[in-house]
Motif scaffolding. Structure first.
Motif, PDB file in Angstrom:
ATOM      1  N   UNK A 183      -2.481   3.602 -98.015  1.00  0.00           N
ATOM      2  CA  UNK A 183      -2.052   4.830 -97.218  1.00  0.00           C
ATOM      3  C   UNK A 183      -2.600   4.878 -96.006  1.00  0.00           C
ATOM      4  N   UNK A 184      -2.217   5.831 -94.843  1.00  0.00           N
ATOM      5  CA  UNK A 184      -2.877   6.129 -93.813  1.00  0.00           C
ATOM      6  C   UNK A 184      -4.284   6.812 -94.003  1.00  0.00           C
ATOM      7  N   UNK A 185      -5.098   6.559 -93.150  1.00  0.00           N
ATOM      8  CA  UNK A 185      -6.608   7.149 -93.264  1.00  0.00           C
ATOM      9  C   UNK A 185      -6.735   8.499 -93.871  1.00  0.00           C
ATOM     10  N   UNK A 186      -5.842   9.289 -93.117  1.00  0.00           N
ATOM     11  CA  UNK A 186      -5.861  10.883 -93.657  1.00  0.00           C
ATOM     12  C   UNK A 186      -5.529  11.079 -94.976  1.00  0.00           C
ATOM     13  N   UNK A 187      -4.423  10.353 -95.489  1.00  0.00           N
ATOM     14  CA  UNK A 187      -3.818  10.435 -97.004  1.00  0.00           C
ATOM     15  C   UNK A 187      -4.925   9.880 -97.852  1.00  0.00           C
ATOM     16  N   UNK A 188      -5.652   8.710 -97.504  1.00  0.00           N
ATOM     17  CA  UNK A 188      -6.662   8.084 -98.383  1.00  0.00           C
ATOM     18  C   UNK A 188      -7.699   8.954 -98.359  1.00  0.00           C
ATOM     19  N   UNK A 189      -8.341   9.786 -97.098  1.00  0.00           N
ATOM     20  CA  UNK A 189      -9.347  10.566 -97.267  1.00  0.00           C
ATOM     21  C   UNK A 189      -9.163  11.753 -98.293  1.00  0.00           C
ATOM     22  N   UNK A 190      -7.949  12.321 -98.234  1.00  0.00           N
ATOM     23  CA  UNK A 190      -7.462  13.370 -99.131  1.00  0.00           C
ATOM     24  C   UNK A 190      -7.399  12.830-100.539  1.00  0.00           C
ATOM     25  N   UNK A 191      -6.917  11.712-100.671  1.00  0.00           N
ATOM     26  CA  UNK A 191      -6.923  10.928-102.169  1.00  0.00           C
ATOM     27  C   UNK A 191      -8.403  10.867-102.727  1.00  0.00           C
ATOM     28  N   UNK A 192      -9.249  10.312-101.899  1.00  0.00           N
ATOM     29  CA  UNK A 192     -10.574  10.220-102.591  1.00  0.00           C
ATOM     30  C   UNK A 192     -11.014  11.486-102.857  1.00  0.00           C
ATOM     31  N   UNK A 193     -11.176  12.415-101.738  1.00  0.00           N
ATOM     32  CA  UNK A 193     -11.715  13.905-102.299  1.00  0.00           C
ATOM     33  C   UNK A 193     -10.915  14.316-103.526  1.00  0.00           C
ATOM     34  N   UNK A 253       5.908  -5.555-116.046  1.00  0.00           N
ATOM     35  CA  UNK A 253       4.101  -6.026-116.147  1.00  0.00           C
ATOM     36  C   UNK A 253       3.807  -6.208-114.713  1.00  0.00           C
ATOM     37  N   UNK A 254       4.505  -5.493-113.925  1.00  0.00           N
ATOM     38  CA  UNK A 254       3.808  -5.430-112.646  1.00  0.00           C
ATOM     39  C   UNK A 254       3.678  -4.046-112.287  1.00  0.00           C
ATOM     40  N   UNK A 255       3.283  -3.215-113.354  1.00  0.00           N
ATOM     41  CA  UNK A 255       2.868  -1.655-112.946  1.00  0.00           C
ATOM     42  C   UNK A 255       1.607  -1.338-113.832  1.00  0.00           C
ATOM     43  N   UNK A 256       0.995  -0.567-113.299  1.00  0.00           N
ATOM     44  CA  UNK A 256      -0.195   0.066-113.738  1.00  0.00           C
ATOM     45  C   UNK A 256      -0.484   1.671-114.048  1.00  0.00           C
ATOM     46  N   UNK A 257      -1.385   1.916-114.824  1.00  0.00           N
ATOM     47  CA  UNK A 257      -1.478   3.341-114.801  1.00  0.00           C
ATOM     48  C   UNK A 257      -2.234   4.137-113.808  1.00  0.00           C
ATOM     49  N   UNK A 258      -2.991   3.228-113.092  1.00  0.00           N
ATOM     50  CA  UNK A 258      -3.974   3.725-112.055  1.00  0.00           C
ATOM     51  C   UNK A 258      -3.974   2.785-111.033  1.00  0.00           C
ATOM     52  N   UNK A 259      -3.281   2.821-109.884  1.00  0.00           N
ATOM     53  CA  UNK A 259      -3.213   1.903-108.722  1.00  0.00           C
ATOM     54  C   UNK A 259      -4.590   2.012-108.214  1.00  0.00           C
ATOM     55  N   UNK A 260      -4.911   0.987-107.121  1.00  0.00           N
ATOM     56  CA  UNK A 260      -5.872   0.862-106.434  1.00  0.00           C
ATOM     57  C   UNK A 260      -5.465   1.426-105.111  1.00  0.00           C
ATOM     58  N   UNK A 261      -6.077   2.172-104.296  1.00  0.00           N
ATOM     59  CA  UNK A 261      -5.540   3.192-103.296  1.00  0.00           C
ATOM     60  C   UNK A 261      -6.586   2.540-101.977  1.00  0.00           C
ATOM     61  N   UNK A 262      -6.067   2.137-101.096  1.00  0.00           N
ATOM     62  CA  UNK A 262      -6.685   1.574 -99.996  1.00  0.00           C
ATOM     63  C   UNK A 262      -6.337   2.151 -98.619  1.00  0.00           C
ATOM     64  N   UNK A 263      -6.968   2.549 -97.522  1.00  0.00           N
ATOM     65  CA  UNK A 263      -6.496   2.964 -96.153  1.00  0.00           C
ATOM     66  C   UNK A 263      -5.861   1.720 -95.431  1.00  0.00           C
ATOM     67  N   UNK A 264      -4.876   1.971 -94.702  1.00  0.00           N
ATOM     68  CA  UNK A 264      -4.575   1.040 -93.726  1.00  0.00           C
ATOM     69  C   UNK A 264      -5.137   0.806 -92.528  1.00  0.00           C
TER      70      UNK A 264
END
Length: 371
Positions: free
Chosen positions: A232-242, A153-164
């Motif tokens: 995620x670190x900024x670089x990983x977040x940018x890659x995820x967004x793309x 009950x604390x797991x989702x199919x698509x989590x929100x991803x944010x940069x640190x």
């Protein structure tokens, strides 16, 4: 103070105390909470200490006689002034923390958070990325037919991803009833009200996975609205967004390609069962029997078995039904998923219509065209 800090940390580890979180604001909130707590403990010790000392020292059995006086101005000033000064001393740091919590200016990223029964939708401003986030715990776990994971009950199919390390502003609203987006590690808890937009923000210091829940009793499945944030670190977040933007663009192109295709019954039924179990089964139940007086049955229902009700069937799945808990799945599911779940409902549990519903038919109903 030192004597109290040990039990306070132990209480936090056991989940009894407020969490310190992973943001500067959450640390401020925690420090304020503990400061107020220590002040309350000191007042309690002082007041009850004096009271019990007076009770014991001046008890009747020792021959003590009560003083008899009336209207002491000095005492009245003291018991008015002292609490006033204490409250002012508590209000000053509390106001500063509150102002910091409400300062949503100059964000590096803005995410719109929309609650609806019973899921969250996230849309990234300035990026072509948007998705629904739904409970990932299976119906079998909920029915105690399968072993539950630690994140049940604390797991989702698509989590929100944010940069640190970047300030993220949340614009929080709702499509139906009042929800509340709450992530304790960020010290963010903001109501999602239909027709209004509330603001909140966070700046996460450490990469990780952080979990929360809807904190407002919003209906039958209120407990099935978890929140999962991956920082995620900024670089990983940018890659995820793309990567995510590209995948969603390809999905939209695939939708258009499907309009000219005929999907076979087996493929539609297999996908339709997955969609039904994850989106429809909680209300209409696993065998389509519904819940009498609450959610209608689909097994044997006219709308799911009669050929002349096909358009009505597609329409209610796509657009929902106003004034009921039947929500619009058109914005949430792909054309393929919508076609599959309608096909499944028209051929499962003995409905056996033999009809397949194709993506082109779903698209026609969404566009207000004839089939």
């Amino acid at each position: 103070m030192a004597l109290l800090s040990g039990p306070a940390l132990a209480a936090e580890r056991e989940g009894w105390n407020l969490t310190q979180g992973v943001t500067a604001i959450s640390q401020q909130v925690y420090d304020l909470h503990m400061t107020i707590f220590y002040i309350c403990v000191a007042i309690g010790v002082l007041v009850f200490g004096v009271m019990f000392w007076a009770i014991i020292r001046h008890r009747k059995s020792k021959g003590a006689k009560p003083a008899s006086f009336h209207e002491s101005t000095k005492v009245e000033i003291a018991w008015t002034l002292v609490p006033f000064l204490i409250l002012v001393g508590m209000a000053i740091p509390a106001t500063q923390v509150l102002l910091d919590m409400e300062d949503t200016s100059e964000p590096a990223l803005t995410v719109q958070v929309t609650g609806s029964q019973w899921k969250w939708h996230y849309r990234y401003f300035d990026h072509d990325v948007a998705f629904f986030s739904l409970l990932a715990s299976s119906p079998e776990q909920i029915r105690n037919e399968r072993q539950k994971r630690d994140t049940y009950l604390l797991e989702v199919d698509q989590p929100l991803v944010l940069p640190v390390g970047r300030k993220v502003r949340f614009l929080i609203t709702s499509q139906d009833v009042i929800h509340s987006w709450w992530v304790p590690a960020f010290a963010v808890k903001k109501d999602a009200n239909p027709g209004f937009i509330n603001e909140a923000w966070t700046k996460i210091d450490k990469p990780g996975i952080y979990r929360g829940q809807c904190a407002e009793l919003c209906g039958k499945d209120h407990g099935f609205m978890p929140i999962v944030v991956i920082a995620k670190p900024q670089a990983e977040f940018d890659a995820w967004v793309q990567e995510t933007a590209l995948a969603q663009q390809k999905a939209r192109e695939e939708e258009q390609r499907l309009l000219d295709m005929e999907m076979p019954m087996d493929e539609l039924m297999a996908l339709g069962k997955q969609v039904y179990d994850s989106r429809c089964g909680m209300c209409h139940q696993s065998e389509g029997q519904g819940m009498p007086g609450v959610f209608p049955a689909l097994a044997g229902a006219e709308i799911a078995t009669q050929p002349d009700r096909l358009v009505d069937h597609i329409d209610i799945v796509v657009n929902g039904k106003a004034g009921t808990a039947m929500q619009a799945f058109g914005p949430q599911l792909s054309l393929k998923e919508l076609a599959a779940v309608v096909t499944y409902e028209r051929n499962a549990w003995g409905n056996d219509t033999g009809e397949t519903v194709q993506a082109a038919q779903i698209n026609a109903v969404k566009s207000g065209e004839d089939l």
